[in-house]
Structure formats: structure tokens, C-alpha cells
Design a protein around this motif. Structure first.
Motif, PDB file in Angstrom:
ATOM      1  N   ARG A 182      34.841 -29.955 -77.596  1.00 37.28           N
ATOM      2  CA  ARG A 182      34.443 -30.505 -76.297  1.00 37.28           C
ATOM      3  C   ARG A 182      33.192 -31.367 -76.431  1.00 37.28           C
ATOM      4  O   ARG A 182      33.120 -32.481 -75.895  1.00 37.28           O
ATOM      5  CB  ARG A 182      34.199 -29.366 -75.305  1.00 37.28           C
ATOM      6  CG  ARG A 182      33.883 -29.856 -73.886  1.00 37.28           C
ATOM      7  CD  ARG A 182      33.757 -28.705 -72.914  1.00 37.28           C
ATOM      8  NE  ARG A 182      32.611 -27.856 -73.197  1.00 37.28           N
ATOM      9  CZ  ARG A 182      32.689 -26.628 -73.705  1.00 37.28           C
ATOM     10  NH1 ARG A 182      33.855 -26.099 -73.993  1.00 37.28           N
ATOM     11  NH2 ARG A 182      31.602 -25.917 -73.903  1.00 37.28           N
ATOM     12  N   HIS A 183      32.211 -30.874 -77.173  1.00 28.75           N
ATOM     13  CA  HIS A 183      30.992 -31.650 -77.371  1.00 28.75           C
ATOM     14  C   HIS A 183      31.263 -32.923 -78.167  1.00 28.75           C
ATOM     15  O   HIS A 183      30.710 -33.986 -77.872  1.00 28.75           O
ATOM     16  CB  HIS A 183      29.941 -30.804 -78.097  1.00 28.75           C
ATOM     17  CG  HIS A 183      29.377 -29.712 -77.255  1.00 28.75           C
ATOM     18  ND1 HIS A 183      28.666 -28.650 -77.786  1.00 28.75           N
ATOM     19  CD2 HIS A 183      29.421 -29.490 -75.918  1.00 28.75           C
ATOM     20  CE1 HIS A 183      28.293 -27.841 -76.818  1.00 28.75           C
ATOM     21  NE2 HIS A 183      28.736 -28.325 -75.674  1.00 28.75           N
ATOM     22  N   LEU A 184      32.122 -32.816 -79.172  1.00 27.94           N
ATOM     23  CA  LEU A 184      32.465 -33.990 -79.972  1.00 27.94           C
ATOM     24  C   LEU A 184      33.161 -35.042 -79.112  1.00 27.94           C
ATOM     25  O   LEU A 184      32.847 -36.236 -79.185  1.00 27.94           O
ATOM     26  CB  LEU A 184      33.363 -33.571 -81.135  1.00 27.94           C
ATOM     27  CG  LEU A 184      33.756 -34.671 -82.120  1.00 27.94           C
ATOM     28  CD1 LEU A 184      32.555 -35.128 -82.940  1.00 27.94           C
ATOM     29  CD2 LEU A 184      34.867 -34.182 -83.062  1.00 27.94           C
ATOM     30  N   SER A 185      34.096 -34.604 -78.306  1.00 25.58           N
ATOM     31  CA  SER A 185      34.820 -35.519 -77.431  1.00 25.58           C
ATOM     32  C   SER A 185      33.897 -36.173 -76.418  1.00 25.58           C
ATOM     33  O   SER A 185      33.980 -37.385 -76.162  1.00 25.58           O
ATOM     34  CB  SER A 185      35.944 -34.767 -76.708  1.00 25.58           C
ATOM     35  OG  SER A 185      36.641 -35.610 -75.832  1.00 25.58           O
ATOM     36  N   HIS A 224      34.450 -21.103 -82.572  1.00 23.27           N
ATOM     37  CA  HIS A 224      33.656 -22.147 -81.913  1.00 23.27           C
ATOM     38  C   HIS A 224      34.430 -23.450 -81.731  1.00 23.27           C
ATOM     39  O   HIS A 224      33.856 -24.456 -81.330  1.00 23.27           O
ATOM     40  CB  HIS A 224      32.398 -22.421 -82.737  1.00 23.27           C
ATOM     41  CG  HIS A 224      31.592 -21.194 -83.036  1.00 23.27           C
ATOM     42  ND1 HIS A 224      30.985 -20.443 -82.052  1.00 23.27           N
ATOM     43  CD2 HIS A 224      31.324 -20.564 -84.210  1.00 23.27           C
ATOM     44  CE1 HIS A 224      30.364 -19.406 -82.603  1.00 23.27           C
ATOM     45  NE2 HIS A 224      30.563 -19.464 -83.908  1.00 23.27           N
ATOM     46  N   ALA A 225      35.716 -23.442 -82.015  1.00 23.44           N
ATOM     47  CA  ALA A 225      36.500 -24.679 -82.023  1.00 23.44           C
ATOM     48  C   ALA A 225      36.479 -25.388 -80.667  1.00 23.44           C
ATOM     49  O   ALA A 225      36.267 -26.602 -80.596  1.00 23.44           O
ATOM     50  CB  ALA A 225      37.938 -24.392 -82.447  1.00 23.44           C
ATOM     51  N   PHE A 265      44.028 -32.629 -84.383  1.00 22.44           N
ATOM     52  CA  PHE A 265      42.833 -32.030 -83.795  1.00 22.44           C
ATOM     53  C   PHE A 265      42.213 -32.996 -82.787  1.00 22.44           C
ATOM     54  O   PHE A 265      41.882 -32.614 -81.660  1.00 22.44           O
ATOM     55  CB  PHE A 265      41.830 -31.690 -84.890  1.00 22.44           C
ATOM     56  CG  PHE A 265      40.481 -31.264 -84.379  1.00 22.44           C
ATOM     57  CD1 PHE A 265      40.255 -29.955 -83.972  1.00 22.44           C
ATOM     58  CD2 PHE A 265      39.428 -32.171 -84.315  1.00 22.44           C
ATOM     59  CE1 PHE A 265      39.021 -29.558 -83.489  1.00 22.44           C
ATOM     60  CE2 PHE A 265      38.183 -31.773 -83.838  1.00 22.44           C
ATOM     61  CZ  PHE A 265      37.973 -30.469 -83.420  1.00 22.44           C
ATOM     62  N   ALA A 266      42.060 -34.252 -83.189  1.00 17.82           N
ATOM     63  CA  ALA A 266      41.468 -35.250 -82.279  1.00 17.82           C
ATOM     64  C   ALA A 266      42.367 -35.497 -81.074  1.00 17.82           C
ATOM     65  O   ALA A 266      41.886 -35.614 -79.943  1.00 17.82           O
ATOM     66  CB  ALA A 266      41.224 -36.549 -83.035  1.00 17.82           C
ATOM     67  N   ASN A 267      43.666 -35.543 -81.294  1.00 16.06           N
ATOM     68  CA  ASN A 267      44.590 -35.763 -80.165  1.00 16.06           C
ATOM     69  C   ASN A 267      44.514 -34.643 -79.150  1.00 16.06           C
ATOM     70  O   ASN A 267      44.696 -34.868 -77.950  1.00 16.06           O
ATOM     71  CB  ASN A 267      46.021 -35.860 -80.692  1.00 16.06           C
ATOM     72  CG  ASN A 267      46.302 -37.134 -81.451  1.00 16.06           C
ATOM     73  OD1 ASN A 267      45.584 -38.122 -81.285  1.00 16.06           O
ATOM     74  ND2 ASN A 267      47.325 -37.124 -82.281  1.00 16.06           N
ATOM     75  N   GLY A 319      36.526 -42.709 -84.526  1.00 12.03           N
ATOM     76  CA  GLY A 319      37.934 -42.362 -84.598  1.00 12.03           C
ATOM     77  C   GLY A 319      38.413 -41.570 -83.395  1.00 12.03           C
ATOM     78  O   GLY A 319      39.490 -41.834 -82.856  1.00 12.03           O
ATOM     79  N   VAL A 320      37.633 -40.595 -82.960  1.00 14.88           N
ATOM     80  CA  VAL A 320      38.031 -39.780 -81.815  1.00 14.88           C
ATOM     81  C   VAL A 320      38.213 -40.648 -80.580  1.00 14.88           C
ATOM     82  O   VAL A 320      39.182 -40.498 -79.827  1.00 14.88           O
ATOM     83  CB  VAL A 320      36.998 -38.666 -81.562  1.00 14.88           C
ATOM     84  CG1 VAL A 320      37.224 -38.003 -80.204  1.00 14.88           C
ATOM     85  CG2 VAL A 320      37.065 -37.618 -82.676  1.00 14.88           C
ATOM     86  N   ASP A 321      37.299 -41.597 -80.353  1.00 15.10           N
ATOM     87  CA  ASP A 321      37.371 -42.450 -79.164  1.00 15.10           C
ATOM     88  C   ASP A 321      38.167 -43.727 -79.407  1.00 15.10           C
ATOM     89  O   ASP A 321      38.295 -44.549 -78.512  1.00 15.10           O
ATOM     90  CB  ASP A 321      35.960 -42.810 -78.696  1.00 15.10           C
ATOM     91  CG  ASP A 321      35.929 -43.220 -77.225  1.00 15.10           C
ATOM     92  OD1 ASP A 321      36.484 -42.469 -76.392  1.00 15.10           O
ATOM     93  OD2 ASP A 321      35.370 -44.291 -76.909  1.00 15.10           O
TER      94      ASP A 321
END
Length: 210
Positions: A50-53, A44-45, A203-205, A83-85
Motif C-alpha cells: 500500500r505504501h509503495l503504491s 507486512h505485505a 505483485f505490482a498488478n 514500474g509500479v506506476d
């Protein structure tokens, strides 16, 4: 400062929308806290990332504040989205929450956000946290995550803040050796903490929008 339920301030939707995501297989906060997203081959990665981003890009600052003012699940999720954004406007808020250490589990997400921001100011916040909490050899808070983030920033910035803590028989060694369940544990070395921070940031990058 007392915790406020988001519905009390007009943001009753944010828990289901961002934290639990009841249309998902598992609550988002649980996946983030379990590190399952970093496991190779997790089926499910791509959908999860995608949803997190998408949410990190679209959540409003007011919604983030509503999450940061509540309990650990919402704070953990908010810090990840920040952090992601790379929402650097939240640096001061993240710093205050990390240094206060009011609730469990969320501190690692604050450290992730600071590592993602990637500036000298963030290294100073992490250094201040370790200055305060590594001498507390009776507590296992977020010292490992803070050290991992600081080591990453040192490498990125060309600084040496972490040397203050990682020299032989220094504060890191004293802290680990004082906690029986951590002593001689292979996961509690500076290099391993740096590796986990790198995995989270990589992962975030890989998924964050540019």
C-alpha cells in the motif's frame, strides 16, 4: 556522468522519504532487493504494498530524477516506483541506465519497469541489453532479469525476441555454462527467470492504482 547526492540539487528529503523509510521495519530498498515481498505469508505485505503504491502514484518526476542520479539503492527504488506506476516517460532514462550498467543491483529493477511498460520498444531495449551483455561470459550483471522480462514481453506481444538467446547451445546456455557458480543451478533457466518476472509484475498488478 558523475553521481549527484540529492541534497546537492535541492532534493535532500527523497532518500529518507522513498528509499529508507525509517518509520518502516526495514529499509524499503532492502525489502525490494531481497524479494521478501513475494514470499507467501509475509505479514507486512499489505502495508508495504500500500505504501509503495501510494508513493508510486504521488512521487514527482523531479524526485524520481534525483533518485536516478544517485547510487544503487536510490536507483533501484526509483525504478520500482516507475514500474509500479508505469511512468513510460522514463523509458529512455531507464534504457540508458540499464545499458550503461554503472552500479550493482539496480538493473533488475530497470528490467521490472520495462516489463511493466509492456511495449515493443521495451522488448527492443531488453534485446539490445542481452545482445551486449550475454556474450560477456565473465560477467554476472542483470542478464537473468533481462531475459525473464523479455520472455514475459514476448508472450504478451506475440513476438519471439528471446529465441535468439534461448536456443540450445545459444548465448544463454553459453553464458550460464561459463560461470561455474551458475552452471547446473536450477534457478538459472529461462523458465525460472520468466517466473520471477511474472511474480514481480503480478505483485505490482495486485496493488498498483488504476
Amino acid at each position: 556522468m558523475p553521481f549527484q547526492r540529492p541534497e546537492e540539487i535541492g532534493y535532500g528529503h527523497v532518500i529518507e522519504r522513498y528509499v529508507t523509510r525509517k518509520n518502516s521495519d526495514h529499509p524499503r530498498y532492502l525489502e525490494l532487493n531481497s524479494r521478501r515481498v513475494l514470499r507467501p505469508g509475509w505479514p507486512h505485505a499489505e502495508r508495504f504494498a500500500r505504501h509503495l503504491s501510494d508513493d508510486a502514484a504521488t512521487i514527482t518526476d523531479a524526485e524520481l530524477e534525483a533518485l536516478l542520479g544517485y547510487e544503487w539503492r536510490s536507483r533501484l527504488t526509483a525504478a520500482w516506483l516507475i514500474g509500479v506506476d508505469r511512468r513510460e516517460a522514463f523509458r529512455g532514462r531507464i534504457s540508458d541506465l540499464l545499458l550503461a550498467s554503472e552500479v550493482c543491483y539496480s538493473g533488475g529493477a530497470y528490467c521490472f519497469a520495462l516489463a511493466r511498460f509492456g511495449t515493443h520498444a521495451d522488448a527492443e531495449i531488453l534485446t539490445a541489453y542481452l545482445d551486449r551483455y550475454l556474450p560477456r561470459t565473465d560477467l554476472r550483471y542483470d542478464q537473468p532479469e533481462a531475459l525473464g522480462a523479455l520472455l514475459r514481453l514476448d508472450a504478451h506481444l506475440g513476438t519471439h525476441h528471446a529465441v535468439l538467446f534461448t536456443q540450445p547451445d545459444g548465448l544463454w546456455d553459453q553464458w550460464v555454462n561459463a560461470l561455474v557458480h551458475l552452471r547446473d543451478h536450477p534457478d538459472y533457466t529461462p523458465s525460472e527467470q520468466r517466473r520471477w518476472t511474472d511474480l514481480h509484475c503480478d505483485f505490482a498488478n495486485g496493488w498498483a492504482r488504476t
